[in-house]
Design an enzyme around this catalytic site. Structure first.
Site, PDB file in Angstrom:
ATOM      1  CG  ASP A  73      40.893  14.260  34.180  1.00  0.00           C
ATOM      2  OD1 ASP A  73      41.385  14.650  35.248  1.00  0.00           O
ATOM      3  OD2 ASP A  73      40.680  13.058  33.915  1.00  0.00           O
ATOM      4  CG  HIS A 132      41.614  12.659  41.781  1.00  0.00           C
ATOM      5  ND1 HIS A 132      42.600  12.588  40.850  1.00  0.00           N
ATOM      6  CD2 HIS A 132      41.855  11.634  42.649  1.00  0.00           C
ATOM      7  CE1 HIS A 132      43.417  11.571  41.124  1.00  0.00           C
ATOM      8  NE2 HIS A 132      42.981  10.975  42.210  1.00  0.00           N
ATOM      9  CG  HIS A 168      48.544  18.222  37.501  1.00  0.00           C
ATOM     10  ND1 HIS A 168      49.517  17.813  38.386  1.00  0.00           N
ATOM     11  CD2 HIS A 168      47.811  17.132  37.211  1.00  0.00           C
ATOM     12  CE1 HIS A 168      49.374  16.504  38.591  1.00  0.00           C
ATOM     13  NE2 HIS A 168      48.346  16.072  37.891  1.00  0.00           N
TER      14      HIS A 168
HETATM   15  C1  SDX Z   1      43.781  14.722  38.046  1.00  0.00           C
HETATM   16  O1  SDX Z   1      47.420  14.672  41.408  1.00  0.00           O
HETATM   17  C2  SDX Z   1      47.355  14.058  40.280  1.00  0.00           C
HETATM   18  O2  SDX Z   1      48.346  13.592  39.798  1.00  0.00           O
HETATM   19  C3  SDX Z   1      45.966  13.975  39.665  1.00  0.00           C
HETATM   20  C4  SDX Z   1      45.897  13.359  38.280  1.00  0.00           C
HETATM   21  C5  SDX Z   1      46.243  11.891  38.301  1.00  0.00           C
HETATM   22  O3  SDX Z   1      46.642  11.360  37.256  1.00  0.00           O
HETATM   23  O4  SDX Z   1      45.982  11.251  39.361  1.00  0.00           O
HETATM   24  O5  SDX Z   1      46.762  14.051  37.412  1.00  0.00           O
HETATM   25  C6  SDX Z   1      44.471  13.446  37.730  1.00  0.00           C
HETATM   26  O6  SDX Z   1      43.128  14.810  39.046  1.00  0.00           O
HETATM   27  C7  SDX Z   1      43.970  15.904  37.127  1.00  0.00           C
HETATM   28  C8  SDX Z   1      43.243  17.180  37.650  1.00  0.00           C
HETATM   29  C9  SDX Z   1      41.769  17.110  37.236  1.00  0.00           C
HETATM   30  N1  SDX Z   1      41.008  18.220  37.824  1.00  0.00           N
HETATM   31  C10 SDX Z   1      40.608  19.282  37.117  1.00  0.00           C
HETATM   32  O7  SDX Z   1      40.861  19.445  35.934  1.00  0.00           O
HETATM   33  C11 SDX Z   1      39.746  20.282  37.907  1.00  0.00           C
HETATM   34  C12 SDX Z   1      40.174  21.708  37.565  1.00  0.00           C
HETATM   35  N2  SDX Z   1      41.519  21.901  38.059  1.00  0.00           N
HETATM   36  C13 SDX Z   1      41.621  22.590  39.362  1.00  0.00           C
HETATM   37  O8  SDX Z   1      40.605  22.331  40.266  1.00  0.00           O
HETATM   38  C14 SDX Z   1      43.048  22.541  39.905  1.00  0.00           C
HETATM   39  O9  SDX Z   1      43.871  22.934  38.898  1.00  0.00           O
HETATM   40  C15 SDX Z   1      43.587  21.251  40.487  1.00  0.00           C
HETATM   41  C16 SDX Z   1      42.671  20.661  41.493  1.00  0.00           C
HETATM   42  C17 SDX Z   1      43.852  20.247  39.426  1.00  0.00           C
HETATM   43  C18 SDX Z   1      44.931  21.596  41.139  1.00  0.00           C
HETATM   44  O10 SDX Z   1      44.660  22.344  42.247  1.00  0.00           O
HETATM   45  P1  SDX Z   1      45.832  23.114  43.006  1.00  0.00           P
HETATM   46  O11 SDX Z   1      47.186  22.672  42.633  1.00  0.00           O
HETATM   47  O12 SDX Z   1      45.448  23.088  44.439  1.00  0.00           O
HETATM   48  O13 SDX Z   1      45.747  24.513  42.394  1.00  0.00           O
HETATM   49  P2  SDX Z   1      45.153  25.696  43.169  1.00  0.00           P
HETATM   50  O14 SDX Z   1      43.727  25.376  43.513  1.00  0.00           O
HETATM   51  O15 SDX Z   1      46.084  26.069  44.275  1.00  0.00           O
HETATM   52  O16 SDX Z   1      45.200  26.827  42.037  1.00  0.00           O
HETATM   53  C19 SDX Z   1      46.284  27.700  41.977  1.00  0.00           C
HETATM   54  C20 SDX Z   1      45.680  28.938  41.323  1.00  0.00           C
HETATM   55  C21 SDX Z   1      44.440  29.464  42.063  1.00  0.00           C
HETATM   56  O17 SDX Z   1      44.331  30.833  41.798  1.00  0.00           O
HETATM   57  P3  SDX Z   1      44.993  31.895  42.857  1.00  0.00           P
HETATM   58  O18 SDX Z   1      44.451  31.514  44.239  1.00  0.00           O
HETATM   59  O19 SDX Z   1      46.498  31.688  42.755  1.00  0.00           O
HETATM   60  O20 SDX Z   1      44.530  33.250  42.386  1.00  0.00           O
HETATM   61  O21 SDX Z   1      45.204  28.572  39.999  1.00  0.00           O
HETATM   62  C22 SDX Z   1      43.800  28.738  39.952  1.00  0.00           C
HETATM   63  C23 SDX Z   1      43.299  28.766  41.368  1.00  0.00           C
HETATM   64  O22 SDX Z   1      42.087  29.517  41.471  1.00  0.00           O
HETATM   65  N3  SDX Z   1      43.286  27.569  39.216  1.00  0.00           N
HETATM   66  C24 SDX Z   1      42.330  27.617  38.308  1.00  0.00           C
HETATM   67  C25 SDX Z   1      42.205  26.313  37.828  1.00  0.00           C
HETATM   68  N4  SDX Z   1      43.075  25.515  38.450  1.00  0.00           N
HETATM   69  C26 SDX Z   1      43.750  26.287  39.315  1.00  0.00           C
HETATM   70  N5  SDX Z   1      41.568  28.645  37.858  1.00  0.00           N
HETATM   71  C27 SDX Z   1      40.666  28.336  36.911  1.00  0.00           C
HETATM   72  N6  SDX Z   1      40.480  27.111  36.383  1.00  0.00           N
HETATM   73  C28 SDX Z   1      41.241  26.077  36.823  1.00  0.00           C
HETATM   74  N7  SDX Z   1      41.075  24.852  36.314  1.00  0.00           N
END
Ligand code: SDX
Length: 393
Positions: A328, A229, A270
């Protein structure tokens, strides 16, 4: 409206609520604060005006704006005995630990805002919380570097006041750089609210129990701290430093795609945006403006970030999963350029988001039909079974 939550068993990982504050269209990459585009507000408004909008639903008139900003200024100082809270921490405690603890500590000080049925109590709580969060964050930073806390100077605007509390020292005069203050104001606007993200949902769920409002905000700070997050902005800069050079980008992208590796590309992806995060686009453009004012991309972080984005967005794995840069990904480059240390990046997010947490808390707590939030679960454990003595196990 159970604390703002209704649970739809069809969706195992989400619960939804009604709110009139912020609208997101993830497919279009659209973000509206009370109907106004956040990216337009970032270019034409200022953070105090956006705070008024999020809290009240309308942009302020001149007199409303002056009354609001004067009220915020009246609340920027901390009770002197709150300063003792900092000395209980080891000097190298993470500022987010201090921020969540001291905001929770506010609940022990202010008994004039605990009757949340009283609109006046709610108004004082909102203004006090928005006013004090920068003072607490800057004081946490000063404590961590062994310098005295700098008191707010209320002739300054909100962002300039924070920068002065962060970087001034008693021994010298300090002039706030207007480029840094303007960049910070844009970042605070873009972080102000974001619908039912994890930390806002935490504030609503905690607040729905009727707990002290400052304690509810403290729970949001704790939730924001996580690297999935708000902690991602700090992780992005660490990741860019680890990549170091464009020649290493492919190696890190391969790691991010490897299902056997928990590594993720921080700042990408996201839950809601399946298109560009509109905030990331504005922040990336602002990076160019800020770095130009500070001698350019001297450490190459912006060039590396843009190259990483370019390569990732051509990669099938990222394209298929609609993984775009989020808020971010670029924000840390601006924070770094204006002198904010990495461990203060997530507190910066918390400063901006405090108004969103407060607005959602007040929207929920003001609803006469509000009930405690109580999400349910899909049970996957053992069926009923009789106890067995230890001798028989
Ligand atoms: C914020 O919710 C909000 O609005 C949050 C926010 C706000 O203003 O409050 O926008 C702020 O928290 C932004 C997010 C910051 N976090 C990161 O940048 C951390 C890296 N991102 C990931 O951890 C992820 O993308 C999330 C946590 C942001 C979203 O997670 P989801 O929606 O649960 O996505 P997921 O884990 O289900 O991923 C879907 C697929 C997966 O692969 P498969 O299982 O389909 O094979 O996408 C892949 C994931 O492995 N994936 C990534 C990835 N993000 C998702 N793979 C590599 N790198 C990434 N960053």
């Amino acid at each position: 409206n159970t604390g703002g939550f209704t649970f739809d068993p069809g969706f195992t990982s989400t619960c939804s609520c009604e709110s009139a504050i912020t609208f997101i269209d993830g497919e279009k990459g659209q973000l509206l604060y009370r109907g106004y585009r956040a990216d337009e507000l970032a270019q034409k408004s200022n953070y105090m005006e956006v705070c008024y909008l999020l809290l009240n639903g309308e942009l302020p008139t001149q007199s409303e704006y002056e009354e609001f900003t004067d009220a915020i200024r009246m609340h920027t100082m901390l009770n002197e005995s709150l300063k003792r809270f900092f000395t209980g921490f080891h000097y190298d405690a993470h500022p987010m630990a201090m921020l969540s603890s001291i905001v929770s500590g506010l609940s022990a000080f202010y008994h004039d805002t605990t009757n949340t049925a009283d609109p006046e109590h709610r108004k004082i709580f909102a203004r006090r919380m928005i006013a004090k969060i920068p003072t607490i964050a800057a004081a946490a930073y000063k404590y961590s570097i062994g310098q005295p806390m700098i008191y707010p100077k209320n002739e300054l605007d909100y962002s300039s006041n924070f920068l002065r509390m962060m970087f001034a020292v008693p021994a010298e005069e300090y002039e706030v750089d207007p480029v840094a203050a303007e960049a910070l104001d844009v970042l605070l606007i873009l972080h102000a609210d974001h619908e039912q993200n994890a930390s806002t949902s935490t504030v609503r769920l905690a607040g729905s129990t009727g707990c002290n409002p400052y304690a509810a905000i403290s729970s949001g700070i704790a939730a924001l701290w996580g690297p999935a997050h708000g902690g991602a902005n700090e992780a992005v800069l660490k990741q860019l430093s680890a990549i170091g050079d464009v020649s290493n980008v492919d190696k890190f992208i391969a790691k991010a795609k490897d299902k056997n590796d928990p590594f993720r590309l921080m700042g990408f992806g996201h839950r809601v945006y399946k298109n560009f995060d509109p905030r990331a686009t504005v922040i990336r453009e602002h990076c160019h403006k800020v770095l130009k004012a500070y001698g350019g991309d001297t450490d190459g972080m912006l060039e590396l970030a843009m190259k990483l984005e370019e390569i990732a967005l051509k990669d099938e794995y990222f394209v298929e999963r609609k993984l775009y840069p989020n808020v971010d990904f670029y924000s840390g480059i601006i924070y770094k350029a204006i002198g904010i240390p990495t461990n203060m990046f997530t507190p910066m997010f918390a400063i901006g988001r405090t108004v969103g947490w407060v607005a959602h808390y007040l929207e929920m707590i003001s609803d006469p039909g509000m009930r405690i939030g109580r999400p349910r679960q899909i049970y996957t454990g053992a069926t009923e079974r009789p106890y067995t003595d230890i001798a028989g196990r």
